[in-house]
Design a protein around this motif. Sequence first.
Motif, PDB file in Angstrom:
ATOM      1  N   PRO A 146      -4.409   0.811  -0.177  1.00 48.73           N
ATOM      2  CA  PRO A 146      -3.907  -0.488  -0.616  1.00 48.73           C
ATOM      3  C   PRO A 146      -3.875  -0.547  -2.137  1.00 48.73           C
ATOM      4  N   VAL A 147      -2.777  -1.053  -2.679  1.00 49.89           N
ATOM      5  CA  VAL A 147      -2.650  -1.134  -4.135  1.00 49.89           C
ATOM      6  C   VAL A 147      -2.580  -2.589  -4.587  1.00 49.89           C
ATOM      7  N   LEU A 148      -1.804  -3.397  -3.857  1.00 47.65           N
ATOM      8  CA  LEU A 148      -1.777  -4.829  -4.143  1.00 47.65           C
ATOM      9  C   LEU A 148      -2.373  -5.548  -2.930  1.00 47.65           C
ATOM     10  N   THR A 205       0.504  -4.607 -20.340  1.00 49.43           N
ATOM     11  CA  THR A 205       0.227  -4.044 -21.663  1.00 49.43           C
ATOM     12  C   THR A 205      -1.248  -3.767 -21.864  1.00 49.43           C
ATOM     13  N   HIS A 206      -1.501  -2.804 -22.735  1.00 51.35           N
ATOM     14  CA  HIS A 206      -2.867  -2.552 -23.177  1.00 51.35           C
ATOM     15  C   HIS A 206      -3.064  -3.047 -24.610  1.00 51.35           C
ATOM     16  N   GLU A 207      -2.005  -3.639 -25.190  1.00 46.16           N
ATOM     17  CA  GLU A 207      -2.087  -4.164 -26.558  1.00 46.16           C
ATOM     18  C   GLU A 207      -2.615  -5.588 -26.492  1.00 46.16           C
ATOM     19  N   SER A 252       0.845  -1.196   0.000  1.00 49.74           N
ATOM     20  CA  SER A 252       0.000   0.000   0.000  1.00 49.74           C
ATOM     21  C   SER A 252       0.877   1.240   0.000  1.00 49.74           C
ATOM     22  N   TYR A 253       0.357   2.270  -0.620  1.00 49.93           N
ATOM     23  CA  TYR A 253       1.007   3.579  -0.540  1.00 49.93           C
ATOM     24  C   TYR A 253       0.296   4.341   0.564  1.00 49.93           C
ATOM     25  N   GLY A 254       0.977   4.537   1.688  1.00 47.68           N
ATOM     26  CA  GLY A 254       0.305   5.163   2.820  1.00 47.68           C
ATOM     27  C   GLY A 254      -0.845   4.270   3.252  1.00 47.68           C
ATOM     28  N   GLY A 264      -5.415  -5.325 -17.371  1.00 47.74           N
ATOM     29  CA  GLY A 264      -6.293  -4.806 -16.337  1.00 47.74           C
ATOM     30  C   GLY A 264      -6.464  -3.319 -16.499  1.00 47.74           C
ATOM     31  N   ALA A 265      -7.489  -2.811 -15.853  1.00 47.88           N
ATOM     32  CA  ALA A 265      -7.807  -1.395 -16.007  1.00 47.88           C
ATOM     33  C   ALA A 265      -6.693  -0.529 -15.443  1.00 47.88           C
ATOM     34  N   SER A 266      -6.709   0.726 -15.811  1.00 43.71           N
ATOM     35  CA  SER A 266      -5.762   1.686 -15.271  1.00 43.71           C
ATOM     36  C   SER A 266      -5.939   1.768 -13.760  1.00 43.71           C
ATOM     37  N   GLY A 267      -4.818   1.714 -13.027  1.00 41.24           N
ATOM     38  CA  GLY A 267      -4.907   1.794 -11.581  1.00 41.24           C
ATOM     39  C   GLY A 267      -5.093   0.449 -10.904  1.00 41.24           C
ATOM     40  N   SER A 268      -5.095  -0.631 -11.686  1.00 40.30           N
ATOM     41  CA  SER A 268      -5.324  -1.945 -11.086  1.00 40.30           C
ATOM     42  C   SER A 268      -4.070  -2.486 -10.405  1.00 40.30           C
ATOM     43  N   GLY A 269      -2.925  -1.851 -10.632  1.00 43.03           N
ATOM     44  CA  GLY A 269      -1.726  -2.262  -9.908  1.00 43.03           C
ATOM     45  C   GLY A 269      -0.664  -2.950 -10.740  1.00 43.03           C
ATOM     46  N   LYS A 270      -0.798  -2.905 -12.054  1.00 41.11           N
ATOM     47  CA  LYS A 270       0.176  -3.594 -12.923  1.00 41.11           C
ATOM     48  C   LYS A 270       1.586  -3.036 -12.737  1.00 41.11           C
ATOM     49  N   SER A 271       1.691  -1.723 -12.857  1.00 37.98           N
ATOM     50  CA  SER A 271       3.026  -1.115 -12.720  1.00 37.98           C
ATOM     51  C   SER A 271       3.593  -1.382 -11.342  1.00 37.98           C
ATOM     52  N   THR A 272       2.752  -1.235 -10.332  1.00 43.48           N
ATOM     53  CA  THR A 272       3.220  -1.430  -8.963  1.00 43.48           C
ATOM     54  C   THR A 272       3.775  -2.839  -8.786  1.00 43.48           C
ATOM     55  N   LEU A 273       3.085  -3.820  -9.325  1.00 43.35           N
ATOM     56  CA  LEU A 273       3.555  -5.196  -9.196  1.00 43.35           C
ATOM     57  C   LEU A 273       4.931  -5.352  -9.841  1.00 43.35           C
TER      58      LEU A 273
HETATM   59  N1  LIG Z   1       3.972   6.640  -5.779  1.00 40.80           N
HETATM   60  C1  LIG Z   1       2.679   6.456  -5.518  1.00 40.80           C
HETATM   61  N2  LIG Z   1       2.113   7.029  -4.436  1.00 40.80           N
HETATM   62  C2  LIG Z   1       0.811   6.844  -4.152  1.00 40.80           C
HETATM   63  N3  LIG Z   1      -0.037   6.096  -4.880  1.00 40.80           N
HETATM   64  C3  LIG Z   1       0.459   5.496  -5.980  1.00 40.80           C
HETATM   65  C4  LIG Z   1       1.832   5.649  -6.360  1.00 40.80           C
HETATM   66  N4  LIG Z   1       2.029   4.938  -7.486  1.00 40.80           N
HETATM   67  C5  LIG Z   1       0.854   4.399  -7.806  1.00 40.80           C
HETATM   68  N5  LIG Z   1      -0.105   4.703  -6.909  1.00 40.80           N
HETATM   69  C6  LIG Z   1      -1.487   4.261  -6.918  1.00 40.80           C
HETATM   70  O1  LIG Z   1      -1.483   2.859  -7.013  1.00 40.80           O
HETATM   71  C7  LIG Z   1      -2.536   2.399  -7.826  1.00 40.80           C
HETATM   72  C8  LIG Z   1      -2.002   1.442  -8.861  1.00 40.80           C
HETATM   73  O2  LIG Z   1      -1.119   2.129  -9.718  1.00 40.80           O
HETATM   74  P1  LIG Z   1      -0.372   1.407 -10.901  1.00 40.80           P
HETATM   75  O3  LIG Z   1       0.523   2.415 -11.493  1.00 40.80           O
HETATM   76  O4  LIG Z   1       0.244   0.166 -10.420  1.00 40.80           O
HETATM   77  O5  LIG Z   1      -1.559   1.069 -11.900  1.00 40.80           O
HETATM   78  P2  LIG Z   1      -1.490   0.470 -13.354  1.00 40.80           P
HETATM   79  O6  LIG Z   1      -2.279  -0.769 -13.346  1.00 40.80           O
HETATM   80  O7  LIG Z   1      -0.081   0.381 -13.805  1.00 40.80           O
HETATM   81  O8  LIG Z   1      -2.259   1.551 -14.184  1.00 40.80           O
HETATM   82  P3  LIG Z   1      -1.961   2.083 -15.664  1.00 40.80           P
HETATM   83  O9  LIG Z   1      -2.564   1.095 -16.587  1.00 40.80           O
HETATM   84  O10 LIG Z   1      -2.679   3.396 -15.706  1.00 40.80           O
HETATM   85  O11 LIG Z   1      -0.496   2.232 -15.791  1.00 40.80           O
HETATM   86  C9  LIG Z   1      -3.186   3.630  -8.427  1.00 40.80           C
HETATM   87  O12 LIG Z   1      -4.403   3.837  -7.781  1.00 40.80           O
HETATM   88  C10 LIG Z   1      -2.239   4.728  -8.141  1.00 40.80           C
HETATM   89  O13 LIG Z   1      -2.924   5.925  -7.869  1.00 40.80           O
END
Ligand SMILES: Nc1ncnc2c1ncn2[C@@H]1O[C@H](COP(=O)(O)OP(=O)(O)OP(=O)(O)O)[C@@H](O)[C@H]1O
Lengths: 247, 370
Positions: free
Chosen positions: A17-19, A195-197, A12-14, A36-45
């Motif tokens: 919860p993200v994952l 990916t979104h492709e 979680s960020y603060g 997955g949709a934007s914000g679903s946590g792909k990048s974070t993972l």
């Molecule tokens: N540095 C950060 N600080 C606080 N919240 C964050 C941070 N990075 C990401 N988040 C939050 O974590 C959640 C997941 O973000 P993430 O970037 O993993 O999504 P994503 O699936 O990659 O989306 P996208 O398809 O738009 O890239 C989002 O709600 C985002 O606002």
Amino acid sequence: MTFLQIRDVHKSYGTTPVLNGVSLEVAKHEVVCLIGASGSGKSTLLRCINALETINSGEILVNGDEVTGRGVDLNVLRRNVGMVFQSYNLFPHMSVLKNITLAPTMIGGVPKAAAEERAVELLEKIGLKDKVGAFPDALSGGQQQRVAIARAMAMDPQVLLLDEITAALDPELVGDVLEIIRELARGGLTMLLATHEMGFAREVASQVCFLHQGRILERGTPERIFEDPSEERTQQFLSRVIKAGRL
Amino acid sequence: MSRVMPFRDTAANPLKPVRSAPPPVVRLAVAAVLISVVAAVCFGIALRNLYVLTGASNLVVLAVCVVAALAGWIPLLPALRAVTRAKERTSLMRQDRIVEARHTAALGRESASTSLGYAAAVFVLAALLAFAVTNDGAIAQTFLRGSFIAEAWEDVLKAFWVNVRVAIGAEILVLILGLAIAVMRMIPGPAGRPLRILATLYADIFRAIPGIIVLYLVGFGLSLAEVPVFRDLPPIWLAIFALTLTYSAYVAEVYRAGLESIHPSQWAAARSLGLSYPMTLRTVIIPQAIRRVMPPLLNDFIGLQKDTALIGVMGVIDAFTQSRLVASSVFNLSPVTVVAIIFVLATIPQSRFVDRLVERDQARQRAGSS
Ligand SMILES: Nc1ncnc2c1ncn2[C@@H]1O[C@H](COP(=O)(O)OP(=O)(O)OP(=O)(O)O)[C@@H](O)[C@H]1O
Ligand SMILES: [Mg+2]
């Protein structure tokens, strides 16, 4: 053989919860697509796997070795786990050659001449041999991403993480970049890509994972996920994607 | 009034294009002529007064004044051209050649504006000259007396060498210390905390103390307290040390702004390649930051160079101190003007140099060749 193992990871960020308990196994030579949709946590993972973010609980094992606890040599981990981002990948103050040879010479212990030879080889493979001395600003977005992939490959990583590397590109530049990923997949490189492709995911993935609100809601072969998704959320997501003309 | 609103006309008869008439030129052109003549005359009078005041029957000075006075008439040329265009426009309009008239009118108005711009500059110069020669030339006599300037020039220039040495010495040290402090403020983790606090305190304190007080305290305090090493340093080194203390605090802030302006993705990209934190800082972040902070950094350096005029308070004879010595012996400020001129001459090329560096850098990155 499982090469990358993710067990019940929470992040979680603060207080957000993200994952929320992600578990995933990736075998050698597998290509796994995260959708997955934007914000679903792909990048974070992906960032967690490369230890660019610390996780709150759970564990991540690369090659059977835990990489998330204290005392792990992150720099060694990252030599084995390459990563390419959506944008701002290259170092703008260095030529293409320097971008590619920086890590091998500085931390890989490769002599400069050998590193440069390898860099030229890689550039030849991605069709950018004539850009050896160019600076990133003088390259198109697609060329920059191809160089970024070459740079990651210069460290001979065992797994490559790709975070929406075509998302910031003009449509006509996407093809060249995807072709290189295809090539790497054929060569047996283990890859994990957000990916979104969807068309591309369907083509190269051995496994597709659908992320929803920090959880892997559904996973399976691309045929099954794209043609016969069992979860309602997945169906909704895919129908939205189809409406947007991306599948 | 037979003027028809053009759009109404268009609406009534959409097939026939309505061409708007060009704006008039005559009034602007005449104004330009009048104003440039007045400016030239004022300038001429001011020059004449200056020449009389210098009291020199020197042919060279006379020639310079005459040439300058003639140059004062330059704005009249475009003004006359504007008048010609105005006439042309009228005749073209009479022949109903509207497009050509429009073209001519535009050129005419442009000439007239050019003339006005130059005339304004001539006015400003005339005013400055008039100010210099007011009070029977008291201003010029006080600040710009040729004989005193000639007398002081050499000594002051020699003493300026001290300013140059202090400035260069301090700048080199500031580049290093400033960066060290900026980096200290970025050390991550609990281990870096004490250093972060120290660096922050340093920047806060030395930006707060006026530079002249630091110079004073360092100049006298360190030798009074018999601090080893410092006690034996020549005063010029103490001056360098004091200016370094002050300016490192400013430059550290400049560096910090630069370091923080680098996109976080650059950190991620470098770290993901396996580069350690210090390596990333050294090879990826700092080089980009330095490039970016070049202009503000050089601004601070120009400030530092000017502050070398303060080192007189610690007993170092610099250009300013030297000029004051001469000035007080002749009861005239012209020697001090010399210092001012030297500082101007030393600073302007630097500003141009930085501009060129920045341009070349950008051009190279655009061209994409190494
Ligand atoms: N540095 C950060 N600080 C606080 N919240 C964050 C941070 N990075 C990401 N988040 C939050 O974590 C959640 C997941 O973000 P993430 O970037 O993993 O999504 P994503 O699936 O990659 O989306 P996208 O398809 O738009 O890239 C989002 O709600 C985002 O606002
Ligand atoms: Mg993302």
